[in-house]
Design a protein around this motif. Structure first.
Motif, PDB file in Angstrom:
ATOM      1  N   SER A   1       0.814  -1.215   0.000  1.00 34.62           N
ATOM      2  CA  SER A   1       0.000   0.000   0.000  1.00 34.62           C
ATOM      3  C   SER A   1       0.850   1.268   0.000  1.00 34.62           C
ATOM      4  O   SER A   1       0.382   2.338  -0.398  1.00 34.62           O
ATOM      5  CB  SER A   1      -0.931   0.013   1.223  1.00 34.62           C
ATOM      6  OG  SER A   1      -1.833  -1.056   1.175  1.00 34.62           O
ATOM      7  N   LYS A   2       2.101   1.143   0.436  1.00 36.79           N
ATOM      8  CA  LYS A   2       2.952   2.327   0.526  1.00 36.79           C
ATOM      9  C   LYS A   2       3.658   2.658  -0.785  1.00 36.79           C
ATOM     10  O   LYS A   2       4.368   3.652  -0.876  1.00 36.79           O
ATOM     11  CB  LYS A   2       3.976   2.126   1.649  1.00 36.79           C
ATOM     12  CG  LYS A   2       3.313   1.987   3.029  1.00 36.79           C
ATOM     13  CD  LYS A   2       4.288   1.631   4.117  1.00 36.79           C
ATOM     14  CE  LYS A   2       3.582   1.450   5.462  1.00 36.79           C
ATOM     15  NZ  LYS A   2       4.478   0.988   6.529  1.00 36.79           N
ATOM     16  N   THR A   3       3.468   1.809  -1.803  1.00 37.08           N
ATOM     17  CA  THR A   3       4.145   2.034  -3.082  1.00 37.08           C
ATOM     18  C   THR A   3       3.364   2.944  -4.019  1.00 37.08           C
ATOM     19  O   THR A   3       3.940   3.574  -4.891  1.00 37.08           O
ATOM     20  CB  THR A   3       4.402   0.688  -3.789  1.00 37.08           C
ATOM     21  OG1 THR A   3       3.137   0.057  -4.052  1.00 37.08           O
ATOM     22  CG2 THR A   3       5.258  -0.227  -2.915  1.00 37.08           C
ATOM     23  N   CYS A  29      -2.993   1.571  -2.989  1.00 36.44           N
ATOM     24  CA  CYS A  29      -3.411   1.662  -1.583  1.00 36.44           C
ATOM     25  C   CYS A  29      -4.930   1.788  -1.482  1.00 36.44           C
ATOM     26  O   CYS A  29      -5.560   1.164  -0.620  1.00 36.44           O
ATOM     27  CB  CYS A  29      -2.731   2.854  -0.932  1.00 36.44           C
ATOM     28  SG  CYS A  29      -3.136   3.060   0.812  1.00 36.44           S
ATOM     29  N   GLU A  30      -5.505   2.589  -2.394  1.00 31.06           N
ATOM     30  CA  GLU A  30      -6.959   2.768  -2.388  1.00 31.06           C
ATOM     31  C   GLU A  30      -7.675   1.448  -2.628  1.00 31.06           C
ATOM     32  O   GLU A  30      -8.654   1.121  -1.933  1.00 31.06           O
ATOM     33  CB  GLU A  30      -7.343   3.781  -3.461  1.00 31.06           C
ATOM     34  CG  GLU A  30      -8.820   4.112  -3.495  1.00 31.06           C
ATOM     35  CD  GLU A  30      -9.149   5.161  -4.542  1.00 31.06           C
ATOM     36  OE1 GLU A  30     -10.279   5.114  -5.073  1.00 31.06           O
ATOM     37  OE2 GLU A  30      -8.280   6.016  -4.839  1.00 31.06           O
ATOM     38  N   ASN A  31      -7.182   0.654  -3.568  1.00 32.26           N
ATOM     39  CA  ASN A  31      -7.828  -0.635  -3.835  1.00 32.26           C
ATOM     40  C   ASN A  31      -7.577  -1.617  -2.697  1.00 32.26           C
ATOM     41  O   ASN A  31      -8.450  -2.418  -2.360  1.00 32.26           O
ATOM     42  CB  ASN A  31      -7.317  -1.217  -5.155  1.00 32.26           C
ATOM     43  CG  ASN A  31      -8.150  -2.400  -5.605  1.00 32.26           C
ATOM     44  OD1 ASN A  31      -9.345  -2.273  -5.859  1.00 32.26           O
ATOM     45  ND2 ASN A  31      -7.545  -3.573  -5.646  1.00 32.26           N
ATOM     46  N   ASN A  32      -6.398  -1.538  -2.084  1.00 32.74           N
ATOM     47  CA  ASN A  32      -6.129  -2.417  -0.938  1.00 32.74           C
ATOM     48  C   ASN A  32      -7.098  -2.134   0.208  1.00 32.74           C
ATOM     49  O   ASN A  32      -7.512  -3.041   0.934  1.00 32.74           O
ATOM     50  CB  ASN A  32      -4.690  -2.228  -0.465  1.00 32.74           C
ATOM     51  CG  ASN A  32      -3.685  -2.881  -1.401  1.00 32.74           C
ATOM     52  OD1 ASN A  32      -4.073  -3.636  -2.302  1.00 32.74           O
ATOM     53  ND2 ASN A  32      -2.412  -2.580  -1.218  1.00 32.74           N
ATOM     54  N   MET A  33      -7.453  -0.868   0.378  1.00 32.64           N
ATOM     55  CA  MET A  33      -8.451  -0.523   1.396  1.00 32.64           C
ATOM     56  C   MET A  33      -9.807  -1.158   1.071  1.00 32.64           C
ATOM     57  O   MET A  33     -10.514  -1.618   1.973  1.00 32.64           O
ATOM     58  CB  MET A  33      -8.592   0.997   1.492  1.00 32.64           C
ATOM     59  CG  MET A  33      -7.496   1.651   2.289  1.00 32.64           C
ATOM     60  SD  MET A  33      -7.618   1.167   4.024  1.00 32.64           S
ATOM     61  CE  MET A  33      -5.981   1.557   4.609  1.00 32.64           C
ATOM     62  N   GLN A  34     -10.146  -1.181  -0.202  1.00 31.45           N
ATOM     63  CA  GLN A  34     -11.398  -1.838  -0.606  1.00 31.45           C
ATOM     64  C   GLN A  34     -11.357  -3.322  -0.247  1.00 31.45           C
ATOM     65  O   GLN A  34     -12.348  -3.886   0.233  1.00 31.45           O
ATOM     66  CB  GLN A  34     -11.613  -1.689  -2.127  1.00 31.45           C
ATOM     67  CG  GLN A  34     -11.893  -0.282  -2.603  1.00 31.45           C
ATOM     68  CD  GLN A  34     -13.339   0.128  -2.350  1.00 31.45           C
ATOM     69  OE1 GLN A  34     -14.079  -0.545  -1.643  1.00 31.45           O
ATOM     70  NE2 GLN A  34     -13.720   1.265  -2.922  1.00 31.45           N
ATOM     71  N   ILE A  35     -10.199  -3.956  -0.458  1.00 31.62           N
ATOM     72  CA  ILE A  35     -10.056  -5.384  -0.142  1.00 31.62           C
ATOM     73  C   ILE A  35     -10.201  -5.608   1.364  1.00 31.62           C
ATOM     74  O   ILE A  35     -10.888  -6.540   1.811  1.00 31.62           O
ATOM     75  CB  ILE A  35      -8.696  -5.909  -0.657  1.00 31.62           C
ATOM     76  CG1 ILE A  35      -8.667  -5.875  -2.198  1.00 31.62           C
ATOM     77  CG2 ILE A  35      -8.435  -7.326  -0.148  1.00 31.62           C
ATOM     78  CD1 ILE A  35      -7.302  -6.119  -2.787  1.00 31.62           C
TER      79      ILE A  35
END
Length: 887
Positions: A162-164, A169-175
């Motif tokens: 997420s830090k890259t 990061c936005e999609n990782n938050m959705q996951i």
């Protein structure tokens, strides 16, 4: 080779499906699948039906999922790619455990790589938003199978990646949001308890890294979409994360002071705060934190609008975001009051508590049912809590006063504490009463409603949600009335004055006011109730005379009937008023507007049930008891009523006749005979015609008349009790003969035409008449008792004659023509008459046992009523007549 354009017939479509399922071909023809899917989703395509059939066949193939990667990469049609994902999802859900390890790793790595590749690009994130969301769901399906045991590093990998990139990061938050929902919200039906427990423990264990990521984003990111999804994800976590992350970090401060003031993020921040407010069973050490949150929130809310601002125009004319804000504000305020009221009842937060409750009053005024129900829960809890506190204070004071005069200081402390609470909330409770009265839900008894076209009609279906809401509102308003009767009365009478002078006249305003007036029955003292109700009824009767138009009069009439029906204590204490009300109901029974007659009959029945003694005893300034006048004028009173309304009327009069107390001096037998004159006269005519020509008895109109008469007798028997034996004796033998005639005609029809005859209109009508005979006998036996219908007399006088016509018919008939009511009747006979029918039990068993057993042992589904009634019969036979064993 087949091309896209060559698919023009069903045979072409079948050939295309065979080609796609031919795994020996070196390449998967993605363009061919594109064309099939295009045809399936094109409503104008002549090949649409065959394309859908083709897709179902493809989906049913157990190996096509292995081509999912080719479908996802090469197909251009979005629906075709979704089809590929669907294949993959099905394989993950149904085959994952049996797939080889390398295949599972391959699917997992492919999905992860695909998501990362698409999420890293801003442009792809926007253009492929829906597809990426579907990929996220597929990844969560894999996680439900693999994490944490076979994929322990998933959370740390996700946080690290997420830090890259902000888009990644936005999609990782959705996951993470989807994962939290799956584990904590939707897991019950999809995963075993042990698996859910393991996943929850893993999320808890690794939440620190997730929380730090969320905090880092909220403090450093400037990307609105990322900030929104982070707040949404955080909201999902707040229901289960350790409390330290909420109260021992700056999370609340960030939500309140950084994001709530910004309109773009206000709703998401408020959603998070509502979850915090909804936390229950919290250690008292966190009470100061909740007080600080409440004070800070009201400070920020005051920047948006003041407690005196009406939210109705904002809700009706504002944006969708405004509507969502008001709904979430309702959730926050309601949750805080329900869960942390006691924490806010301190000297420091007293003013803030009242200010917050005024905000909730404003929210309660919004014309939205769901928002109002959210607030209603909190108001109901608050009113109940204050009432219980007040009641306890009064009880303690009376006990202490009775025991000792020296305990005055303690009494004063108790009194001041409870009374202090009541007076502290008094300004708010006035507003709550206003809202409750103006938003009162419709009671079940009210049958007249306004439809979507603005017309006044009879209600056809019951709304169970509205009925439940009415019960909650009634209870709340009763508590509020107990807390301050004068305030409730003043509000109601003021609103009634505005209806009478026309300044706020409307059907809805009058309805809600009258429903509220009816709901507080019993909450006032008798003197207060008398003064209040006389004013209300006089104003309503005057309004009925004043208003013109059938609809207006129907609305006012329904409200008069509802209100008077709710105050039996007042009616019993004031005979002249009761008589006026009943005579008004008789007038309404001639009003043909839909629903008015039904309500008049229902209200008359309710009043007769609750005030029956007043009608059968001599009242002041009366020449005779009212029931004598009633049965004399009965033909004219019921002349405009429908059959079901007539039945309700007879039930009401029967209820009056059931009163046999020492003060009742009327000749109940004579009055029963007078009451039943009309149906008895019609019955005598039917029997006379049948004696002359039995064919008249099986004419459809005659059968329907027989059914009406039996239903009338049934309703009277159910209320008048043992007295009905005098009425039943008059037509008992004739009734059994009618039953026998109908039984024979039904048997003849079945003999000539087979089982299909039971579906014929005439046969079904005759069976309805038979069922009414059985129901009447059942009610009579259930209600029998001394002195008029002693069990021994009933067993000897009424049971032997029914055995042959009813039991013989049951045994001889085909299964489809046997009435389950026969079993219910003899269950009542055995249960009620006990030892007096012990000699008849073998005869009953011989008639019903074997033939019923054959019916219910063919399978476990047919004849459900027979099954229930048969086992009930066997149960009571065993309980009451165990010695009556068949030979």
């Amino acid at each position: 080779m087949m091309t896209n354009s060559s698919i023009s017939s069903v045979s072409d479509m079948e050939a295309a499906a065979r080609r796609l399922l031919d795994f020996s071909l070196p390449e998967f023809d993605a363009s061919l699948l594109d064309s099939i899917v295009s045809a399936a989703y094109d409503p104008r395509s002549p090949m649409r039906a065959s394309a859908n059939t083709c897709l179902m066949a493809l989906k049913a193939n157990p190996d096509l999922w292995t081509r999912a990667d080719k479908i996802l990469e090469k197909c251009r049609n979005p629906q075709a790619r979704f089809f590929g994902l669907q294949l993959l999802d099905d394989a993950i859900r149904t085959r994952w455990k049996i797939l080889p390890l390398e295949q599972r790793e391959g699917i997992k790595n492919y999905i992860v790589v695909r998501i990362i590749a698409m999420s890293n690009s801003e442009e792809t994130m926007r253009s492929e938003k829906v597809f990426i969301s579907k990929l996220n769901l597929t990844l969560v399906e894999i996680l439900k199978q693999e994490w944490p045991h076979n994929w322990p590093a998933f959370i740390s990998d996700l946080v690290g990646s997420s830090k890259t990139s902000e888009s990644l990061c936005e999609n990782n938050m959705q996951i993470l949001k989807l994962l939290s929902e799956e584990v904590f919200d939707f897991s019950g039906d999809q995963m075993v308890t042990e698996k859910v427990k393991t996943m929850k423990e893993s999320l808890n264990a690794e939440f620190a890294s997730i929380f730090h990521l969320c905090s880092y984003i909220l403090e450093n990111s400037h990307r609105p979409s990322l900030l929104k999804v982070t707040l949404q994800t955080l909201q999902r976590f707040l229901t289960w994360i350790p409390l330290g992350f909420i109260f021992e970090t700056n999370l609340i401060d960030v939500l309140l002071n950084k994001y709530f003031p910004v309109p773009m993020f206000r709703n998401e921040a408020l959603d998070c705060l509502a979850e915090i407010a909804n936390l229950t069973d919290i250690d008292p050490q966190y009470d100061p934190s909740f007080r600080k949150l409440w004070l800070g929130f009201l400070l920020r809310l005051g920047e948006v609008f003041s407690p005196g601002t009406s939210l109705v125009p904002i809700f009706e004319n504002g944006s969708e975001q405004d509507t969502i804000f008001i709904q979430r504000l309702a959730l926050f305020l309601s949750a805080f009051v329900k869960c942390h009221l006691k924490a806010l009842e301190t000297h420091e937060t007293h003013q803030a508590l009242i200010q917050g409750l005024f905000y909730m009053v404003r929210v309660s005024e919004v014309p939205d049912t769901e928002i109002f129900r959210i607030c209603l829960e909190a108001w109901s809890m608050l009113a109940s809590d204050l009432y219980q506190s007040e009641h306890k204070m009064q009880l303690n004071s009376s006990i202490a006063g009775a025991n000792s005069v020296l305990n005055l200081s303690n009494n004063g402390a108790v009194h001041n504490g409870a009374a202090g609470r009541k007076y502290m909330y008094a300004p708010v409770l006035t507003g709550v009463r206003q809202v409750m009265i103006s938003r009162m839900a419709k009671p079940e008894e009210v049958l007249i409603v306004e439809d979507e076209n603005g017309d006044i009609v009879r209600e056809t279906t019951k709304d169970t949600d509205v009925i439940a809401q009415y019960k909650t509102m009634r209870e709340t308003l009763v508590f509020l009335t107990h807390l301050n009767c004068d305030d409730t009365e003043n509000i109601m009478l003021s609103k009634l004055t505005l209806q009478v002078d026309g300044s706020q006249w409307s059907w809805n305003n009058l309805n809600t006011l009258c429903w509220a007036i009816g709901s507080i029955s019993g909450a006032m003292s008798e003197d207060e109730e008398k003064r209040f109700l006389v004013t209300v009824i006089k104003d309503l009767l005057g309004l009925c005379e004043q208003k013109r138009g059938k609809d207006n009069k129907a609305v006012i009439a329904s409200n008069i009937m509802y209100v008077v029906g709710q105050y039996p204590r007042f009616l019993k204490a004031h005979w002249k008023f009761l008589k006026t009300v009943v005579n008004k109901l008789f007038e309404f029974m001639h009003e043909i507007h839909p629903g008015v007659q039904d309500m008049a009959c229902d209200t008359f029945l309710k009043i007769a049930t609750k005030c029956k003694r007043k009608f059968v005893t001599l009242q002041a300034d009366e020449a005779q008891p009212f029931i004598c006048e009633l049965v004399t004028n009965l033909p004219s009173i019921i002349s405009d009523l429908e059959p079901h309304q007539v039945h309700a009327f007879y039930e009401a009069v029967g209820c009056m006749l059931s009163d046999k107390g020492p003060q009742v001096l009327i000749d109940r037998v004579a009055l029963l005979g007078k009451l039943m004159e009309l149906p008895n006269r019609t019955w005598a005519t039917i029997i006379a015609n049948a004696n002359a020509n039995v064919e008249t008895l099986v004419q459809p109109d005659t059968i329907k008349e027989v059914i009406k008469i039996l239903k009338t007798n049934n309703r009277v028997a159910g209320t008048v009790g043992p007295l009905f034996t005098h009425q039943l004796q008059l037509f008992f033998r004739d009734m059994l003969n009618v039953y026998k005639v109908y039984s024979e005609r039904i048997s003849d029809a079945i003999a000539k035409q087979g089982a299909i005859a039971t579906q014929m209109s005439l046969v079904r009508t005759m069976r309805s008449a038979k069922k009414e005979v059985l129901r009447l006998l059942m009610v009579f036996i259930d209600k029998s008792g001394p002195p008029e219908a002693d069990p021994k007399a009933v067993a000897e006088g009424f049971i032997p004659p029914v055995l042959d016509p009813i039991l013989g018919d049951y045994k001889r008939n085909i299964a489809g023509a046997r009435d389950p009511e026969v079993l219910a009747l003899f269950t009542s006979v055995v249960e009620k008459l006990k030892n007096y029918v012990i000699s008849d039990v073998p005869v009953i068993m011989e008639a019903v046992f074997e033939c019923t057993l054959q019916m219910i042992t063919i399978n476990f589904e047919d004849f459900p009523e027979h099954r229930i009634n048969f086992f009930n019969f066997l149960r009571v036979r065993k309980s009451y007549c165990a010695s009556a064993v068949d030979a």
